[in-house]
Design a protein around this motif. Structure first.
Motif, PDB file in Angstrom:
ATOM      1  N   MET A 162      28.692  41.958  34.405  1.00  0.00           N
ATOM      2  CA  MET A 162      30.089  42.373  34.338  1.00  0.00           C
ATOM      3  C   MET A 162      30.419  43.367  35.445  1.00  0.00           C
ATOM      4  O   MET A 162      31.484  43.300  36.067  1.00  0.00           O
ATOM      5  N   TRP A 163      29.494  44.277  35.709  1.00  0.00           N
ATOM      6  CA  TRP A 163      29.713  45.288  36.754  1.00  0.00           C
ATOM      7  C   TRP A 163      29.899  44.618  38.110  1.00  0.00           C
ATOM      8  O   TRP A 163      30.850  44.932  38.845  1.00  0.00           O
ATOM      9  N   TRP A 164      29.017  43.681  38.437  1.00  0.00           N
ATOM     10  CA  TRP A 164      29.161  42.967  39.712  1.00  0.00           C
ATOM     11  C   TRP A 164      30.445  42.156  39.749  1.00  0.00           C
ATOM     12  O   TRP A 164      31.136  42.089  40.782  1.00  0.00           O
ATOM     13  N   ASN A 165      30.796  41.507  38.635  1.00  0.00           N
ATOM     14  CA  ASN A 165      32.032  40.727  38.602  1.00  0.00           C
ATOM     15  C   ASN A 165      33.262  41.613  38.770  1.00  0.00           C
ATOM     16  O   ASN A 165      34.245  41.203  39.403  1.00  0.00           O
ATOM     17  N   LEU A 166      33.220  42.812  38.239  1.00  0.00           N
ATOM     18  CA  LEU A 166      34.335  43.742  38.438  1.00  0.00           C
ATOM     19  C   LEU A 166      34.466  44.129  39.916  1.00  0.00           C
ATOM     20  O   LEU A 166      35.582  44.275  40.431  1.00  0.00           O
TER      21      LEU A 166
ATOM     22  N   ARG B  21      38.311  43.580  44.154  1.00  0.00           N
ATOM     23  CA  ARG B  21      38.559  43.387  45.585  1.00  0.00           C
ATOM     24  C   ARG B  21      39.537  42.223  45.796  1.00  0.00           C
ATOM     25  O   ARG B  21      40.422  42.285  46.669  1.00  0.00           O
ATOM     26  N   LEU B  22      39.355  41.149  45.025  1.00  0.00           N
ATOM     27  CA  LEU B  22      40.223  39.985  45.161  1.00  0.00           C
ATOM     28  C   LEU B  22      41.621  40.250  44.602  1.00  0.00           C
ATOM     29  O   LEU B  22      42.631  40.028  45.284  1.00  0.00           O
ATOM     30  N   PHE B  23      41.705  40.732  43.367  1.00  0.00           N
ATOM     31  CA  PHE B  23      42.996  40.926  42.719  1.00  0.00           C
ATOM     32  C   PHE B  23      43.887  41.899  43.481  1.00  0.00           C
ATOM     33  O   PHE B  23      45.113  41.746  43.515  1.00  0.00           O
ATOM     34  N   SER B  24      43.280  42.918  44.073  1.00  0.00           N
ATOM     35  CA  SER B  24      44.069  43.945  44.763  1.00  0.00           C
ATOM     36  C   SER B  24      44.797  43.399  45.982  1.00  0.00           C
ATOM     37  O   SER B  24      45.814  43.955  46.399  1.00  0.00           O
ATOM     38  N   SER B  25      44.274  42.319  46.567  1.00  0.00           N
ATOM     39  CA  SER B  25      44.860  41.794  47.797  1.00  0.00           C
ATOM     40  C   SER B  25      45.735  40.568  47.581  1.00  0.00           C
ATOM     41  O   SER B  25      46.378  40.097  48.519  1.00  0.00           O
ATOM     42  N   LEU B  26      45.781  40.021  46.363  1.00  0.00           N
ATOM     43  CA  LEU B  26      46.589  38.832  46.119  1.00  0.00           C
ATOM     44  C   LEU B  26      48.077  39.169  46.205  1.00  0.00           C
ATOM     45  O   LEU B  26      48.483  40.306  45.943  1.00  0.00           O
ATOM     46  N   PRO B  27      48.917  38.199  46.568  1.00  0.00           N
ATOM     47  CA  PRO B  27      50.357  38.466  46.703  1.00  0.00           C
ATOM     48  C   PRO B  27      50.979  38.883  45.385  1.00  0.00           C
ATOM     49  O   PRO B  27      50.483  38.535  44.312  1.00  0.00           O
ATOM     50  N   LYS B  28      52.062  39.632  45.476  1.00  0.00           N
ATOM     51  CA  LYS B  28      52.702  40.146  44.263  1.00  0.00           C
ATOM     52  C   LYS B  28      53.180  39.015  43.356  1.00  0.00           C
ATOM     53  O   LYS B  28      53.291  39.178  42.132  1.00  0.00           O
ATOM     54  N   GLU B  29      53.472  37.840  43.962  1.00  0.00           N
ATOM     55  CA  GLU B  29      53.886  36.688  43.165  1.00  0.00           C
ATOM     56  C   GLU B  29      52.783  36.210  42.229  1.00  0.00           C
ATOM     57  O   GLU B  29      53.050  35.476  41.274  1.00  0.00           O
ATOM     58  N   ALA B  30      51.537  36.629  42.502  1.00  0.00           N
ATOM     59  CA  ALA B  30      50.418  36.213  41.656  1.00  0.00           C
ATOM     60  C   ALA B  30      50.553  36.773  40.248  1.00  0.00           C
ATOM     61  O   ALA B  30      50.157  36.133  39.270  1.00  0.00           O
TER      62      ALA B  30
ATOM     63  N   PRO C 110      40.521  40.922  32.210  1.00  0.00           N
ATOM     64  CA  PRO C 110      41.548  41.904  31.868  1.00  0.00           C
ATOM     65  C   PRO C 110      41.241  43.309  32.399  1.00  0.00           C
ATOM     66  O   PRO C 110      42.143  44.016  32.872  1.00  0.00           O
ATOM     67  N   VAL C 111      39.974  43.722  32.351  1.00  0.00           N
ATOM     68  CA  VAL C 111      39.607  45.042  32.878  1.00  0.00           C
ATOM     69  C   VAL C 111      39.853  45.084  34.386  1.00  0.00           C
ATOM     70  O   VAL C 111      40.423  46.052  34.911  1.00  0.00           O
ATOM     71  N   ALA C 112      39.443  44.032  35.093  1.00  0.00           N
ATOM     72  CA  ALA C 112      39.647  43.986  36.542  1.00  0.00           C
ATOM     73  C   ALA C 112      41.127  43.965  36.897  1.00  0.00           C
ATOM     74  O   ALA C 112      41.562  44.605  37.868  1.00  0.00           O
ATOM     75  N   LEU C 113      41.925  43.259  36.115  1.00  0.00           N
ATOM     76  CA  LEU C 113      43.361  43.184  36.373  1.00  0.00           C
ATOM     77  C   LEU C 113      44.026  44.538  36.155  1.00  0.00           C
ATOM     78  O   LEU C 113      44.885  44.962  36.939  1.00  0.00           O
ATOM     79  N   TRP C 114      43.629  45.237  35.102  1.00  0.00           N
ATOM     80  CA  TRP C 114      44.166  46.580  34.838  1.00  0.00           C
ATOM     81  C   TRP C 114      43.823  47.525  35.989  1.00  0.00           C
ATOM     82  O   TRP C 114      44.674  48.294  36.447  1.00  0.00           O
ATOM     83  N   LEU C 115      42.595  47.472  36.447  1.00  0.00           N
ATOM     84  CA  LEU C 115      42.162  48.360  37.521  1.00  0.00           C
ATOM     85  C   LEU C 115      42.864  48.040  38.842  1.00  0.00           C
ATOM     86  O   LEU C 115      43.222  48.953  39.596  1.00  0.00           O
TER      87      LEU C 115
END
Length: 470
Positions: free
Chosen positions: A140-144, A149-158, A178-183
């Protein structure tokens, strides 16, 4: 010091020639000869010496690069949570001294069951408390790290979500997505969202909810309520019901397990699961984010899901710079007598990963210097369709003198026969081999503009890719 023999600027401007004495003329001739000799010497040194940094061609002024995994895009508080995630996890999942001593071995054994020894993995393995603790502490730690890194750079339309919207996370496990999306997306933390977390393991879901609340408590602003978590026990295809349709559906590291064990062809599975997923989607606009490991079979399935979603009027927003046929679908074909089958995957260096996580990886015998993944984000919202139409217009403009937008899909490729380096890239024309004569040195996943190919008959012998320049 001013040269005494130099003609004043006002005489030069007037076109006057300065009279020279015989002595001065001889001196001037000697100086000219000395300058010519010095120039010849420098030219000879340049030919035989290694290229100097100053001799590097300037970057093409029109080139613009946007990274797929920029660390600076990850919010500061998210980076702080990732650095201390082991401490947060230990506060939620207390391990005995024996469990801590055996943790590295448990992680390694679990890694084998998740990869090369799937046959020995029993159904419901994530209901085992020890397995859940090991999974959270390492996987989970590695997946986060990957997902933030991926979610932070996706377009706002995502993540175009509104108050009252629902999210469905399929195969949620300990709520990694969900944890990664919140962060990753602070703009969503203030929104009133319901997150349906679907998984067969109640143990993993319970631990994940506790982890989510612990992370939210460290990052939420005062008086901000965390998202409402609803645990849904079951698996996709089990006719599991949720109370409302989802505006965003996510799935991470789920289908690689399915396709590895299924006897059905991957294209059949892609169509089947696309139909089942879209049963949970809002009819008036929704998005689907599918993430899998960056191995060939998983990447092939992601490409097939992209195609199936296109047939359902879902436009790919990322990583694809176009809505055409996927040129990196992992399907093996013959190119100039050679077997070629590029698959779409992206990677970034783990040098910035938490030190404690890298140390744990080393201890478990699973060192990791790169993080890889394959993914597709598709949407049928009005904002997504407008974005897709804008991409199509950019593609058309490229043929009238503009630049062609592409996604870099490889590491650097050395091309000694061409005396340069290059990168494979994806665009509406198909697979490109982009020559890096201007030393832009993009990274895997970078979004960059290139010069449209001058000659569509000129192709890379190895892959069949069109050849162009960055």
């Amino acid at each position: 010091m001013k040269n005494e023999t130099e003609q004043p600027w006002y005489e030069k401007a007037a076109g006057k020639k300065r009279p020279r004495t015989e002595k001065k003329a001889k001196e001037s001739k000697k100086q000219d000869e000395a300058r010519r000799n010095e120039t010849r010497r420098q030219d000879a040194e340049t030919v035989h010496a290694r290229p100097a940094k100053a001799a590097t061609p300037a970057r093409r002024p029109s080139a613009q690069i946007k990274g797929l995994f920029p660390l600076e895009a990850v919010p500061k508080d998210a980076r702080e949570v990732l650095e201390k995630f082991d401490q947060i996890a230990s506060g939620v999942r207390t391990m005995s001294g024996k469990q801590q001593a055996l943790l590295a071995g448990t992680i390694k054994a679990l890694s084998h069951t998740l990869t090369d020894d799937r046959a020995s993995r029993r159904v419901g393995y994530m209901n085992d408390a020890g397995a859940v603790s090991a999974y959270i502490s390492y996987f989970m730690w590695w997946n986060l790290v990957r997902l933030t890194r991926l979610f932070s750079s996706l377009p706002k339309e995502a993540f175009d979500l509104s108050d009252g919207d629902a999210i469905l996370d399929i195969g949620s496990g300990p709520l990694t997505v969900p944890v990664a999306l919140w962060l990753s997306r602070p703009e969503l933390r203030k929104k009133q969202l319901t997150v349906y977390c679907m998984d067969t393991s109640q143990t993993a879901l319970q631990a994940g909810e506790e982890l989510f609340l612990a992370v939210a408590a460290r990052t939420a602003e005062p008086e901000t309520e965390p998202w409402h978590i609803v645990r849904v026990r079951g698996a996709l295809g089990d006719n599991v019901q949720i109370r409302e349709k989802a505006a965003l559906i996510t799935s991470a590291n789920v289908f690689n397990e399915i396709i590895q064990t299924s006897d059905m062809p991957p294209d059949f599975l892609a169509k089947k699961y696309t139909r089942e997923i879209l049963q949970y989607a809002k009819a008036d606009g929704s998005s689907l984010l599918l993430i899998e490991p960056g191995d060939p079979k998983s990447a092939r399935f992601v490409s097939l899901m992209r195609d199936a979603l296109l047939r359902k009027d879902f436009a790919p927003l990322s990583p694809c710079p176009h809505s055409g046929e996927c040129p990196m679908n992992g399907l093996h074909t013959m190119q100039n007598g050679r077997r070629s089958g590029k698959w779409c995957n992206f990677a970034f260096s783990t040098e910035d990963a938490p030190a404690a996580l890298k140390k744990l990886s080393e201890k478990a015998g699973l060192p990791k210097d790169r993080a890889t993944l394959s993914f597709v984000l598709s949407s049928n919202t009005s904002a997504a369709k407008q974005l897709a139409e804008g991409a199509r217009q950019l593609q058309k403009a490229a043929w009238t003198g503009g630049s062609l937008p592409v996604r870099i899909t490889s590491d650097i490729i050395h091309l000694p026969a061409m005396h340069t380096t290059g990168y494979y890239a994806c665009c509406e024309l198909g697979l490109l081999l982009a020559l890096d004569r201007h030393h832009l040195q993009p990274k895997s996943g970078d979004f960059v503009t290139v010069r449209p190919p001058k000659d569509t008959a000129q192709r890379d012998k190895k892959s069949g890719a069109l050849i162009t320049e960055l």
